[in-house]
Design a protein around this motif. Structure first.
Motif, PDB file in Angstrom:
ATOM      1  N   ALA A   1      63.859  22.398  59.864  1.00  0.00           N
ATOM      2  CA  ALA A   1      65.080  21.860  60.484  1.00  0.00           C
ATOM      3  C   ALA A   1      65.634  22.846  61.518  1.00  0.00           C
ATOM      4  O   ALA A   1      66.127  22.447  62.582  1.00  0.00           O
ATOM      5  CB  ALA A   1      66.127  21.572  59.409  1.00  0.00           C
ATOM      6  N   ALA A   2      65.506  24.128  61.228  1.00  0.00           N
ATOM      7  CA  ALA A   2      65.977  25.140  62.182  1.00  0.00           C
ATOM      8  C   ALA A   2      65.155  25.073  63.468  1.00  0.00           C
ATOM      9  O   ALA A   2      65.705  25.137  64.581  1.00  0.00           O
ATOM     10  CB  ALA A   2      65.865  26.531  61.554  1.00  0.00           C
ATOM     11  N   ALA A   3      63.843  24.934  63.338  1.00  0.00           N
ATOM     12  CA  ALA A   3      62.976  24.863  64.524  1.00  0.00           C
ATOM     13  C   ALA A   3      63.341  23.644  65.364  1.00  0.00           C
ATOM     14  O   ALA A   3      63.395  23.713  66.604  1.00  0.00           O
ATOM     15  CB  ALA A   3      61.511  24.800  64.094  1.00  0.00           C
ATOM     16  N   TRP A   4      63.605  22.524  64.674  1.00  0.00           N
ATOM     17  CA  TRP A   4      64.017  21.293  65.377  1.00  0.00           C
ATOM     18  C   TRP A   4      65.278  21.548  66.211  1.00  0.00           C
ATOM     19  O   TRP A   4      65.317  21.225  67.408  1.00  0.00           O
ATOM     20  CB  TRP A   4      64.247  20.190  64.345  1.00  0.00           C
ATOM     21  N   ALA A   5      66.289  22.164  65.596  1.00  0.00           N
ATOM     22  CA  ALA A   5      67.566  22.377  66.303  1.00  0.00           C
ATOM     23  C   ALA A   5      67.393  23.373  67.454  1.00  0.00           C
ATOM     24  O   ALA A   5      67.909  23.158  68.558  1.00  0.00           O
ATOM     25  CB  ALA A   5      68.627  22.880  65.319  1.00  0.00           C
ATOM     26  N   ALA A   6      66.653  24.437  67.205  1.00  0.00           N
ATOM     27  CA  ALA A   6      66.483  25.460  68.251  1.00  0.00           C
ATOM     28  C   ALA A   6      65.651  24.905  69.407  1.00  0.00           C
ATOM     29  O   ALA A   6      65.962  25.148  70.577  1.00  0.00           O
ATOM     30  CB  ALA A   6      65.829  26.706  67.653  1.00  0.00           C
ATOM     31  N   ASP A   7      64.603  24.131  69.092  1.00  0.00           N
ATOM     32  CA  ASP A   7      63.748  23.564  70.147  1.00  0.00           C
ATOM     33  C   ASP A   7      64.530  22.601  71.037  1.00  0.00           C
ATOM     34  O   ASP A   7      64.203  22.434  72.216  1.00  0.00           O
ATOM     35  CB  ASP A   7      62.546  22.828  69.543  1.00  0.00           C
ATOM     36  N   LEU A   8      65.560  21.966  70.461  1.00  0.00           N
ATOM     37  CA  LEU A   8      66.385  21.052  71.258  1.00  0.00           C
ATOM     38  C   LEU A   8      67.368  21.820  72.152  1.00  0.00           C
ATOM     39  O   LEU A   8      68.087  21.226  72.945  1.00  0.00           O
ATOM     40  CB  LEU A   8      67.165  20.101  70.346  1.00  0.00           C
ATOM     41  N   GLY A   9      67.414  23.125  71.967  1.00  0.00           N
ATOM     42  CA  GLY A   9      68.278  23.951  72.810  1.00  0.00           C
ATOM     43  C   GLY A   9      69.702  24.066  72.308  1.00  0.00           C
ATOM     44  O   GLY A   9      70.588  24.555  73.032  1.00  0.00           O
ATOM     45  N   HIS A  10      69.949  23.648  71.061  1.00  0.00           N
ATOM     46  CA  HIS A  10      71.313  23.778  70.527  1.00  0.00           C
ATOM     47  C   HIS A  10      71.679  25.256  70.384  1.00  0.00           C
ATOM     48  O   HIS A  10      70.880  26.063  69.916  1.00  0.00           O
ATOM     49  CB  HIS A  10      71.426  23.084  69.165  1.00  0.00           C
ATOM     50  N   ARG A  11      72.895  25.595  70.783  1.00  0.00           N
ATOM     51  CA  ARG A  11      73.330  26.987  70.744  1.00  0.00           C
ATOM     52  C   ARG A  11      74.230  27.277  69.548  1.00  0.00           C
ATOM     53  O   ARG A  11      74.436  28.407  69.165  1.00  0.00           O
ATOM     54  CB  ARG A  11      74.091  27.362  72.042  1.00  0.00           C
ATOM     55  N   ARG A  12      74.855  26.241  69.003  1.00  0.00           N
ATOM     56  CA  ARG A  12      75.814  26.429  67.902  1.00  0.00           C
ATOM     57  C   ARG A  12      75.520  25.369  66.829  1.00  0.00           C
ATOM     58  O   ARG A  12      75.692  24.181  67.065  1.00  0.00           O
ATOM     59  CB  ARG A  12      77.227  26.255  68.481  1.00  0.00           C
ATOM     60  N   VAL A  13      75.029  25.829  65.692  1.00  0.00           N
ATOM     61  CA  VAL A  13      74.603  24.906  64.632  1.00  0.00           C
ATOM     62  C   VAL A  13      75.301  25.275  63.327  1.00  0.00           C
ATOM     63  O   VAL A  13      75.379  26.461  62.980  1.00  0.00           O
ATOM     64  CB  VAL A  13      73.067  24.956  64.449  1.00  0.00           C
ATOM     65  N   GLU A  14      75.801  24.277  62.608  1.00  0.00           N
ATOM     66  CA  GLU A  14      76.393  24.520  61.287  1.00  0.00           C
ATOM     67  C   GLU A  14      75.420  23.999  60.228  1.00  0.00           C
ATOM     68  O   GLU A  14      74.732  22.995  60.434  1.00  0.00           O
ATOM     69  CB  GLU A  14      77.739  23.797  61.132  1.00  0.00           C
ATOM     70  N   VAL A  15      75.382  24.702  59.105  1.00  0.00           N
ATOM     71  CA  VAL A  15      74.496  24.311  58.006  1.00  0.00           C
ATOM     72  C   VAL A  15      75.377  23.986  56.804  1.00  0.00           C
ATOM     73  O   VAL A  15      76.262  24.774  56.454  1.00  0.00           O
ATOM     74  CB  VAL A  15      73.511  25.452  57.666  1.00  0.00           C
ATOM     75  N   VAL A  16      75.133  22.857  56.178  1.00  0.00           N
ATOM     76  CA  VAL A  16      75.892  22.475  54.979  1.00  0.00           C
ATOM     77  C   VAL A  16      75.069  22.866  53.757  1.00  0.00           C
ATOM     78  O   VAL A  16      74.006  22.295  53.512  1.00  0.00           O
ATOM     79  CB  VAL A  16      76.189  20.959  54.970  1.00  0.00           C
ATOM     80  N   GLY A  17      75.543  23.866  53.004  1.00  0.00           N
ATOM     81  CA  GLY A  17      74.883  24.276  51.773  1.00  0.00           C
ATOM     82  C   GLY A  17      74.180  25.614  51.894  1.00  0.00           C
ATOM     83  O   GLY A  17      73.394  25.828  52.823  1.00  0.00           O
ATOM     84  N   ALA A  18      74.472  26.512  50.957  1.00  0.00           N
ATOM     85  CA  ALA A  18      73.845  27.844  50.941  1.00  0.00           C
ATOM     86  C   ALA A  18      72.820  27.970  49.825  1.00  0.00           C
ATOM     87  O   ALA A  18      72.707  28.997  49.162  1.00  0.00           O
ATOM     88  CB  ALA A  18      74.920  28.928  50.811  1.00  0.00           C
ATOM     89  N   GLY A  19      72.073  26.874  49.578  1.00  0.00           N
ATOM     90  CA  GLY A  19      70.922  26.950  48.672  1.00  0.00           C
ATOM     91  C   GLY A  19      69.720  27.460  49.462  1.00  0.00           C
ATOM     92  O   GLY A  19      69.859  27.977  50.581  1.00  0.00           O
ATOM     93  N   MET A  20      68.541  27.316  48.879  1.00  0.00           N
ATOM     94  CA  MET A  20      67.341  27.869  49.514  1.00  0.00           C
ATOM     95  C   MET A  20      67.102  27.264  50.901  1.00  0.00           C
ATOM     96  O   MET A  20      66.747  27.982  51.850  1.00  0.00           O
ATOM     97  CB  MET A  20      66.137  27.617  48.603  1.00  0.00           C
ATOM     98  N   ALA A  21      67.305  25.955  51.042  1.00  0.00           N
ATOM     99  CA  ALA A  21      67.059  25.312  52.339  1.00  0.00           C
ATOM    100  C   ALA A  21      68.071  25.793  53.377  1.00  0.00           C
ATOM    101  O   ALA A  21      67.706  26.101  54.517  1.00  0.00           O
ATOM    102  CB  ALA A  21      67.129  23.793  52.192  1.00  0.00           C
ATOM    103  N   GLY A  22      69.332  25.856  52.985  1.00  0.00           N
ATOM    104  CA  GLY A  22      70.378  26.257  53.927  1.00  0.00           C
ATOM    105  C   GLY A  22      70.214  27.707  54.354  1.00  0.00           C
ATOM    106  O   GLY A  22      70.368  28.043  55.534  1.00  0.00           O
ATOM    107  N   LEU A  23      69.883  28.577  53.391  1.00  0.00           N
ATOM    108  CA  LEU A  23      69.693  29.991  53.727  1.00  0.00           C
ATOM    109  C   LEU A  23      68.498  30.152  54.670  1.00  0.00           C
ATOM    110  O   LEU A  23      68.558  30.907  55.650  1.00  0.00           O
ATOM    111  CB  LEU A  23      69.476  30.819  52.455  1.00  0.00           C
TER     112      LEU A  23
END
Ligand code: FAD
Length: 409
Positions: A73-95
């Motif tokens: 999911a991080a690669a998807w957001a970064a490849d789209l050129g997003h500069r500011r991303v929020e993540v919901v949840g600090a479990g393994m996926a969110g971290l």
């Protein structure tokens, strides 16, 4: 000193009633297929994506699957050129997502509903040492990205052989049953549940006895899912995982999660309630806070999403809502018991059947952690409704009776 061991300390999980978990790990219900996992994880436009263990098509229900989905999911957001991303949840996926985004130079913040990180990887300190109340093993060890991380960090891991449990108070399961079950599940009708397959099998059980079949189902399916057999998909409800080189971490999963969280901007006690996705970004709302950002990655567990804890504007697409309705979670609870002496035979892993069908517990001997006799019990089945009542001390005392009675035969 008591012959049956005096309890020095205990801890009890409550995943079923935890509002931020509402169950243990995701499973495929009778109307679902692995495609539902893929659909749930498919980006919703360019600004919203659901990640987390439930979206992994082949490694669902496991920490390394969650981690991989966070990275994707991080690669998807970064490849789209997003500069500011929020993540919901600090479990393994969110971290994992937040770390990967940070490495790509993206400005990222995690919103976590609980007062701690880790999600369903959570430790409890009991009589001087930490043990896992959620995720316990690094499964599929040879092909597990978190196992490689544990090695790099120099953590001590201990092998568990799930194929050779000591069955206390009963006969081991005969060889050949597993192949028979797999063949039956593979040819089950679409939409059939495990209960449907079991009913038919029990009508014509030879060469096995009905009791052998029931005990096998309890060990292989009830214990590994914690879900009602009438809900669980026959074709897809038994997914890969347990029994592929599992090792547990001395000191617990928190040794991994605290490492992954280092340097990240994590806001605790901040449940996200609403996400409004527009052409210019996403408006994220948590209590009185509202934040306009480029994109959001949501890692809340399936039952939390299905309960509508987070509302989406516009609503999630029909495809995602259907996928959610085909997935669910069972309930497996854990107890950590530390004693002044070991009263059980040395073996490493134990299985206890009963008191009734579809009630089962399995036990890990975790004494090696620091030399204090320790058992970690996993419980599943309808008896949780009666066993997991009262306060933690009541539950721990009841759980201790289960293993004491089993050891006594
Ligand atoms: C008893 C038990 C035993 C297990 N054993 C193993 C095992 O041995 N090996 C293994 O690999 N896996 C095991 N698992 C599964 C493993 O724990 C999960 O697959 C994995 O931890 C899931 O990670 P995740 O990031 O997808 O979800 P989570 O860990 O659930 O993280 C999601 C986070 O989102 C937060 N959240 C939810 N809603 C909101 C909201 N609205 N706003 C903000 N935050 C929110 C939650 O608090 C949580 O911190 C076990 C799980 C349980 C419960």
């Amino acid at each position: 000193m008591s012959i049956m061991g005096r309890l020095l300390g205990s801890a009890v999980s409550r995943w079923g009633e935890d509002p931020w978990a509402r169950g243990s790990w995701s499973l495929i219900g009778r109307h679902g297929t692995p495609q539902d996992r893929v659909t749930l994880g498919t980006p919703v436009g360019d600004r919203l994506r659901i990640a987390g263990e439930a979206t992994h098509p082949t490694r669902a229900g496991m920490t390394h699957g969650a981690y991989e989905q966070g990275v994707a999911a991080a690669a998807w957001a970064a490849d789209l050129g997003h500069r500011r991303v929020e993540v919901v949840g600090a479990g393994m996926a969110g971290l994992a997502a937040a770390r990967a985004l940070t490495q790509r130079g993206v400005d990222v913040r995690i919103w976590e509903a609980r007062d701690r990180i880790g999600g369903r990887a959570a430790a409890a300190e009991v009589a001087g040492a930490a043990f896992d109340l959620g995720a316990n093993w690094l499964q599929q060890y040879d092909d597990n990205v978190l196992a490689r991380l544990a090695e790099r960090l120099g953590l001590t891991t201990v092998v568990t052989d799930f194929r050779d449990p000591l069955v206390l108070g009963g006969e081991p399961i005969p060889h050949g049953l597993e192949e028979d079950l797999r063949e039956r599940l593979a040819v089950a009708a679409p939409g059939a549940s495990i209960a449907d397959v079991l009913d038919r099998w029990l009508r014509d059980p030879a060469p096995w006895t009905p009791d052998e079949i029931r005990r096998f189902i309890d060990a292989e399916i009830v214990m590994d899912s914690g879900a009602p057999l009438s809900w669980l998909s026959a074709r897809h409800g038994v997914e890969p995982g347990v029994g592929q080189g599992d090792r547990w971490i001395v000191g617990g999963y928190r040794l991994l999660t605290t490492h992954l969280a280092e340097g990240l901007d994590i806001r605790l006690n901040r449940p996200v309630r609403h996400l409004r996705v527009g052409p210019d970004g996403v408006l994220l709302t948590s209590g009185d806070d509202a934040m306009q950002v480029d994109a959001v990655i949501v890692t809340a567990p399936v039952p939390v999403l299905a309960a509508g804890v987070v509302t989406f504007e516009p609503p999630l697409p029909e495809s995602h809502r259907t996928a959610l309705s085909h997935l669910g979670a069972g309930r497996v609870e854990k107890v950590i018991l530390r004693f002044d002496r070991r009263f059980w035979p040395e073996h490493g892993y134990y299985r206890v059947h009963g008191p009734a069908d579809t009630c089962i517990s399995e036990w890990l001997d975790a004494t090696v952690a620091d030399g204090v006799p320790t058992l970690v019990g996993l419980f599943a089945g309808p008896w949780l409704d009666t066993l997991w009542t009262g306060d933690d001390a009541d539950i721990a005392a009841r759980a201790a009776e289960v293993i004491r009675a089993a050891v006594n035969g």
